[in-house]
Design a protein around this motif. Structure first.
Motif, short mmCIF file in Angstrom:
data_model
loop_
_atom_site.label_atom_id
_atom_site.label_comp_id
_atom_site.label_asym_id
_atom_site.label_seq_id
_atom_site.Cartn_x
_atom_site.Cartn_y
_atom_site.Cartn_z
N ALA A 191 0.83 -1.21 0.00
CA ALA A 191 0.00 0.00 0.00
C ALA A 191 0.86 1.26 0.00
CB ALA A 191 -0.93 0.00 1.21
N LEU A 192 1.93 1.25 0.79
CA LEU A 192 2.80 2.42 0.86
C LEU A 192 3.52 2.66 -0.46
CD1 LEU A 192 3.96 4.65 2.67
CD2 LEU A 192 5.76 3.08 3.30
N ALA A 193 4.13 1.62 -1.00
CA ALA A 193 4.85 1.77 -2.27
C ALA A 193 3.89 2.10 -3.41
CB ALA A 193 5.63 0.49 -2.60
N GLY A 194 2.75 1.42 -3.43
CA GLY A 194 1.76 1.69 -4.47
C GLY A 194 1.16 3.08 -4.37
N GLY A 195 0.92 3.53 -3.14
CA GLY A 195 0.38 4.87 -2.94
C GLY A 195 1.35 5.95 -3.36
N ILE A 196 2.61 5.78 -2.99
CA ILE A 196 3.64 6.77 -3.38
C ILE A 196 3.82 6.77 -4.90
CG2 ILE A 196 6.10 7.33 -3.24
CD1 ILE A 196 6.00 6.33 -0.32
#
Length: 188
Positions: free
Chosen positions: A138-143
């Protein structure tokens, strides 16, 4: 390591995608109305939508990985990557808005719907299933999604049209379909 790879792949796969093109077209239309700057609320909505779509896909992948037998995980990952490859290979045609809407809710709803089936979000789903790490995905995809949205907002549709987006997306689809086939064929 997978998180860093996802952080690189999401903006690449979102390049020229429908959601990015919508943001770029609306950004151009609103900037042409006599404003010297691009509208910041549009950037905020597009970043929030990218983060929300990444979060939903990451936790959907994690939920599926937790509920299904481990033997099915490569099948799900291969299927998600195969769908992502098909979406990358499919031509993107987004009609320019007839009159730019100023409703941030409407823009956000359209962006969310467009993002749930695109290659970048399907890759987040596959990464969450593969790694069983929803927070990292979620963090990598969101960024990565926020970077792609910001790029569409900043450049606009006119400058993005100068890029060979069709060829970039087609070239990205080839290794994705190979990865999907290799993962899918190594199930048994």
């Amino acid at each position: 390591m997978e998180v860093l790879l996802l952080l690189a792949l999401v903006p690449l796969f979102a390049l020229g995608a429908r959601a990015q093109m919508i943001v770029a077209q609306i950004s151009d239309a609103l900037a042409d109305e006599g404003r010297s700057r691009r509208p910041l609320p549009l950037l905020a909505v597009s970043v929030v939508c990218a983060a929300l779509a990444a979060w939903v896909m990451a936790f959907a992948g994690s939920y599926a990985a937790a509920r299904l037998h481990a033997v099915t995980h490569p099948i799900l990952v291969g299927g998600a990557l195969g769908l992502a490859a098909l979406e990358l290979a499919w031509p993107v045609r987004v009609a320019p808005p007839r009159e730019p809407t100023r409703s941030l809710g409407a823009i956000g709803a359209v962006l969310l719907v467009r993002q749930f089936g695109d290659a970048a979000r399907l890759t987040i789903l596959a990464a969450a299933i593969w790694t069983r790490d929803p927070m990292g995905a979620a963090l990598a995809g969101g960024i990565g999604g926020a970077l792609a949205a910001g790029m569409g907002w900043k450049l606009g549709a006119q400058k993005l049209a100068e890029w060979p987006l069709r060829w970039i997306r087609a070239c990205c689809s080839v290794p994705m379909i190979l990865a999907a086939l290799l993962i899918g064929l190594n199930v048994y």
